[in-house]
Motif scaffolding. Structure first.
Motif, PDB file in Angstrom:
ATOM      1  N   LEU A 279     -78.928 -67.298 -23.020  1.00 11.37           N
ATOM      2  CA  LEU A 279     -78.864 -66.871 -21.624  1.00 11.37           C
ATOM      3  C   LEU A 279     -80.104 -67.346 -20.894  1.00 11.37           C
ATOM      4  O   LEU A 279     -81.213 -67.264 -21.430  1.00 11.37           O
ATOM      5  CB  LEU A 279     -78.788 -65.334 -21.546  1.00 11.37           C
ATOM      6  CG  LEU A 279     -78.922 -64.685 -20.166  1.00 11.37           C
ATOM      7  CD1 LEU A 279     -77.760 -65.072 -19.262  1.00 11.37           C
ATOM      8  CD2 LEU A 279     -79.016 -63.167 -20.300  1.00 11.37           C
ATOM      9  N   VAL A 280     -79.912 -67.849 -19.684  1.00 17.26           N
ATOM     10  CA  VAL A 280     -81.038 -68.178 -18.814  1.00 17.26           C
ATOM     11  C   VAL A 280     -80.818 -67.478 -17.475  1.00 17.26           C
ATOM     12  O   VAL A 280     -79.762 -67.625 -16.853  1.00 17.26           O
ATOM     13  CB  VAL A 280     -81.189 -69.696 -18.592  1.00 17.26           C
ATOM     14  CG1 VAL A 280     -82.337 -69.971 -17.616  1.00 17.26           C
ATOM     15  CG2 VAL A 280     -81.438 -70.414 -19.915  1.00 17.26           C
ATOM     16  N   ILE A 281     -81.806 -66.701 -17.073  1.00 18.47           N
ATOM     17  CA  ILE A 281     -81.805 -66.061 -15.752  1.00 18.47           C
ATOM     18  C   ILE A 281     -82.744 -66.886 -14.886  1.00 18.47           C
ATOM     19  O   ILE A 281     -83.928 -67.025 -15.202  1.00 18.47           O
ATOM     20  CB  ILE A 281     -82.284 -64.600 -15.839  1.00 18.47           C
ATOM     21  CG1 ILE A 281     -81.395 -63.811 -16.806  1.00 18.47           C
ATOM     22  CG2 ILE A 281     -82.285 -63.952 -14.454  1.00 18.47           C
ATOM     23  CD1 ILE A 281     -81.905 -62.424 -17.125  1.00 18.47           C
ATOM     24  N   ARG A 282     -82.219 -67.445 -13.795  1.00 17.65           N
ATOM     25  CA  ARG A 282     -82.999 -68.391 -13.001  1.00 17.65           C
ATOM     26  C   ARG A 282     -83.339 -67.842 -11.615  1.00 17.65           C
ATOM     27  O   ARG A 282     -82.572 -67.090 -11.020  1.00 17.65           O
ATOM     28  CB  ARG A 282     -82.229 -69.700 -12.830  1.00 17.65           C
ATOM     29  CG  ARG A 282     -81.956 -70.426 -14.134  1.00 17.65           C
ATOM     30  CD  ARG A 282     -81.497 -71.862 -13.889  1.00 17.65           C
ATOM     31  NE  ARG A 282     -81.140 -72.516 -15.145  1.00 17.65           N
ATOM     32  CZ  ARG A 282     -82.012 -73.090 -15.962  1.00 17.65           C
ATOM     33  NH1 ARG A 282     -83.301 -73.097 -15.657  1.00 17.65           N
ATOM     34  NH2 ARG A 282     -81.602 -73.667 -17.090  1.00 17.65           N
ATOM     35  N   ASN A 283     -84.526 -68.260 -11.150  1.00 17.03           N
ATOM     36  CA  ASN A 283     -84.925 -68.119  -9.746  1.00 17.03           C
ATOM     37  C   ASN A 283     -85.159 -66.679  -9.295  1.00 17.03           C
ATOM     38  O   ASN A 283     -85.168 -66.404  -8.098  1.00 17.03           O
ATOM     39  CB  ASN A 283     -83.880 -68.766  -8.818  1.00 17.03           C
ATOM     40  CG  ASN A 283     -83.575 -70.196  -9.213  1.00 17.03           C
ATOM     41  OD1 ASN A 283     -84.498 -70.979  -9.479  1.00 17.03           O
ATOM     42  ND2 ASN A 283     -82.293 -70.532  -9.276  1.00 17.03           N
ATOM     43  N   GLY A 284     -85.352 -65.759 -10.236  1.00 17.38           N
ATOM     44  CA  GLY A 284     -85.613 -64.379  -9.846  1.00 17.38           C
ATOM     45  C   GLY A 284     -87.086 -64.135  -9.568  1.00 17.38           C
ATOM     46  O   GLY A 284     -87.947 -64.958  -9.881  1.00 17.38           O
ATOM     47  N   THR A 285     -87.370 -62.992  -8.950  1.00 17.79           N
ATOM     48  CA  THR A 285     -88.749 -62.538  -8.791  1.00 17.79           C
ATOM     49  C   THR A 285     -89.020 -61.543  -9.908  1.00 17.79           C
ATOM     50  O   THR A 285     -88.404 -60.477  -9.969  1.00 17.79           O
ATOM     51  CB  THR A 285     -88.964 -61.864  -7.423  1.00 17.79           C
ATOM     52  OG1 THR A 285     -88.702 -62.820  -6.394  1.00 17.79           O
ATOM     53  CG2 THR A 285     -90.392 -61.348  -7.292  1.00 17.79           C
ATOM     54  N   VAL A 286     -89.913 -61.902 -10.811  1.00 14.35           N
ATOM     55  CA  VAL A 286     -90.182 -61.092 -12.000  1.00 14.35           C
ATOM     56  C   VAL A 286     -91.262 -60.059 -11.695  1.00 14.35           C
ATOM     57  O   VAL A 286     -92.348 -60.396 -11.223  1.00 14.35           O
ATOM     58  CB  VAL A 286     -90.620 -61.983 -13.183  1.00 14.35           C
ATOM     59  CG1 VAL A 286     -91.021 -61.122 -14.384  1.00 14.35           C
ATOM     60  CG2 VAL A 286     -89.497 -62.947 -13.558  1.00 14.35           C
TER      61      VAL A 286
END
Length: 203
Positions: A6-13
């Motif tokens: 799984l890759v979660i992209r472009n979020g604000t962590v």
């Protein structure tokens, strides 16, 4: 071929460290985070988190799902709010250990303290345990949408050892306390993550 599960992209962590949120991708393999930053490889599943916040799961350390975990698989409302682990057995109230003749007393305490309707608990709780280890074993055979940790609560221990004397709030004897200590030891060895009590007379 995909490099990650799984890759979660472009979020604000928001990582819980106290620093400001930052833009990043997150790669996950085998249920574990393996990279936070720019992930160049693809995932078998990808989530675009643009405009969204990505955080670690929250731990709800004060819940009273002690009954609900015996009949529900979704622990609402906690699991709707980013909580991934709940802790029960708080305030010294709960449902284990418990002899059959003491079930109504423990339900009455929970109803009085937490305003959970008696009919819900009477109808829902299967009571297929007596000891705290047996209660944990019951939970171990169930599936939940989030993780569950249980503490061993004082009120059921007191009632289990003292019976009606405990319900009437009589002082415990040294023999009573020895039995209570043995029950706590057994519970912790079986997987209880702590012991709870309360200074409120309502408990």
């Amino acid at each position: 071929m995909s490099e990650h599960d799984l890759v979660i992209r472009n979020g604000t962590v928001i990582d819980g460290s106290g620093r400001a949120g930052f833009g990043a991708d997150i790669a996950i393999d085998g249920g574990r985070i393996v990279k936070v930053g720019k992930v160049t490889g693809s995932g078998r599943e990808e989530i675009d988190a643009s405009g969204r916040i990505v955080t670690p799961g929250f731990v709800d350390v004060h819940t009273h799902y002690d009954g609900q975990v015996t009949w529900e698989t979704r622990l609402l409302p906690s699991s709707n709010h980013g909580v991934t682990t709940v802790v029960g057995g708080n305030c010294g109230v709960g449902f284990a250990p418990c002899r059959p003749q003491d079930r109504d007393a423990l339900i009455a305490v929970m109803e009085g303290v937490e305003d959970i309707p008696e009919i819900v608990m009477t109808t829902g709780i299967p009571w297929n345990w007596e000891t705290f280890p047996e209660y944990l074993e019951t939970l171990a055979h169930r599936q939940f949408d989030i993780d569950v940790g249980m503490q061993v609560p004082h009120s059921p221990i007191r009632v289990y050892v003292m019976g009606e004397r405990g319900v009437k709030r009589e002082d415990s004897t040294e023999e009573d306390r020895q039995q209570m200590r043995a029950i706590v030891k057994e519970a912790v060895q079986a997987g209880a993550i702590g012991v709870t009590t309360s200074r409120s007379w309502a408990h």
